[in-house]
Design a protein around this motif. Sequence first.
Motif, PDB file in Angstrom:
ATOM      1  N   THR A 104      82.859 -17.714 -16.926  1.00  0.00           N
ATOM      2  CA  THR A 104      84.077 -17.377 -17.659  1.00  0.00           C
ATOM      3  C   THR A 104      85.145 -18.458 -17.523  1.00  0.00           C
ATOM      4  O   THR A 104      85.816 -18.806 -18.490  1.00  0.00           O
ATOM      5  N   CYS A 127      88.348  -5.610 -19.855  1.00  0.00           N
ATOM      6  CA  CYS A 127      88.063  -6.260 -18.583  1.00  0.00           C
ATOM      7  C   CYS A 127      88.606  -5.420 -17.428  1.00  0.00           C
ATOM      8  O   CYS A 127      89.161  -4.338 -17.646  1.00  0.00           O
ATOM      9  N   VAL A 224      81.038  -4.197 -17.958  1.00  0.00           N
ATOM     10  CA  VAL A 224      80.954  -5.483 -18.654  1.00  0.00           C
ATOM     11  C   VAL A 224      82.358  -5.916 -19.040  1.00  0.00           C
ATOM     12  O   VAL A 224      83.299  -5.130 -19.022  1.00  0.00           O
ATOM     13  N   LYS A 225      82.481  -7.193 -19.385  1.00  0.00           N
ATOM     14  CA  LYS A 225      83.734  -7.683 -19.967  1.00  0.00           C
ATOM     15  C   LYS A 225      83.433  -8.202 -21.364  1.00  0.00           C
ATOM     16  O   LYS A 225      82.333  -8.707 -21.646  1.00  0.00           O
ATOM     17  N   ALA A 237      80.016 -10.525 -21.090  1.00  0.00           N
ATOM     18  CA  ALA A 237      79.527 -10.842 -19.745  1.00  0.00           C
ATOM     19  C   ALA A 237      79.304  -9.564 -18.955  1.00  0.00           C
ATOM     20  O   ALA A 237      79.996  -8.561 -19.158  1.00  0.00           O
ATOM     21  N   TYR A 238      78.343  -9.627 -18.047  1.00  0.00           N
ATOM     22  CA  TYR A 238      78.112  -8.527 -17.115  1.00  0.00           C
ATOM     23  C   TYR A 238      78.926  -8.746 -15.845  1.00  0.00           C
ATOM     24  O   TYR A 238      79.036  -9.867 -15.347  1.00  0.00           O
ATOM     25  N   TYR A 239      79.493  -7.670 -15.313  1.00  0.00           N
ATOM     26  CA  TYR A 239      80.057  -7.707 -13.977  1.00  0.00           C
ATOM     27  C   TYR A 239      78.914  -7.475 -12.986  1.00  0.00           C
ATOM     28  O   TYR A 239      78.254  -6.432 -13.025  1.00  0.00           O
ATOM     29  N   THR A 240      78.668  -8.432 -12.119  1.00  0.00           N
ATOM     30  CA  THR A 240      77.589  -8.326 -11.152  1.00  0.00           C
ATOM     31  C   THR A 240      78.163  -8.034  -9.772  1.00  0.00           C
ATOM     32  O   THR A 240      78.975  -8.810  -9.250  1.00  0.00           O
ATOM     33  N   VAL A 258      83.189  -7.544  -7.601  1.00  0.00           N
ATOM     34  CA  VAL A 258      82.696  -8.521  -8.568  1.00  0.00           C
ATOM     35  C   VAL A 258      83.646  -9.707  -8.592  1.00  0.00           C
ATOM     36  O   VAL A 258      84.825  -9.589  -8.230  1.00  0.00           O
ATOM     37  N   GLY A 260      84.854 -11.677 -11.457  1.00  0.00           N
ATOM     38  CA  GLY A 260      84.826 -11.742 -12.912  1.00  0.00           C
ATOM     39  C   GLY A 260      84.980 -13.138 -13.468  1.00  0.00           C
ATOM     40  O   GLY A 260      84.439 -13.458 -14.527  1.00  0.00           O
ATOM     41  N   SER A 263      81.591 -14.619 -13.941  1.00  0.00           N
ATOM     42  CA  SER A 263      80.615 -13.929 -14.791  1.00  0.00           C
ATOM     43  C   SER A 263      80.195 -14.833 -15.936  1.00  0.00           C
ATOM     44  O   SER A 263      81.016 -15.522 -16.540  1.00  0.00           O
TER      45      SER A 263
END
Length: 302
Positions: A104, A127, A224-225, A237-240, A258, A260, A263
Amino acid sequence: MVVEPEHAAVSGRNRSPRPQRSHREVADELRSRIRSGQLRAGQRMPTQAKLADEFGVERGAVRQALRILQSEHLLVNVSKGSPATVADHPETALTGPEAPPQPTTVALGARIAAAFAAPHVEIDALCLTSISLTLAMGEPLRQIHAGRIKPARVDVRVLLPSSDIDLAFPAPVDPSADGRLQRNWLANRNAQGQVLRHNLLALRFTHGIDVNVTFRALPFTPPVKLYLLNGTEALFAYYTLTKREEEIDDVHLEMYDVQGTQSMLFPFTQGAGLRDTTFVEQSHLWFNALWETISSELLLTN
């Protein structure tokens, strides 16, 4: 003699207009020429007047296209004066529909800056705290203050988690921990949102730009964002989740959280193919549905 319409004069109002290209279509064509080597590293571009004549667009559309390519590191020295120059190593800048996912912090700033080249900027974001969006606004704000760009209107809508829910993350590893982690997240959410709103609304007074910034609260933690830019781009994007430690109020807390800003953003562009176009359209439908139904007013103070 009767003149048939197809043989009518091509001057004045009787001219059959060519379909007007968008600035993104101009950017796509110039990007293709750079990629193919037709425009080589270090080569000066044609003047904006020549490009406008070639593509049948206004110079403003050409400038927007050139700024997109500059944000993608394909061009340098883009200004209203001398022609831009192809970057030294354009082959290393994977951009446009072929762009790979990027963190990001790398991808968002360039795409936001390119979006601000439009007369009417529209940005929707979903987000966790808006920190990435606030950081990404830095470059277009610098360009506006430097007089390089000046959109007429900026509309920003942001969906953030409500303070009235138990967050799925960040969450303490020990469920018996007190609420200081959520209080810390809430303070961060409010601070980032307030900075974002202040920086954008200031453009009303410094540059006479019509700016609207609105926040609404979600009744869930987004996994997700999503960023939607000018109705034509979607960045997803996935938040992992990871397990980490942080000191908050002199207390070390183990948490699931996370990052962010790191990401990986997947870019989708309307017109880049059926899958991309459908993803952008469905993302707008999804965002608008959340905005208009289950979200609630967010004042960034609660």
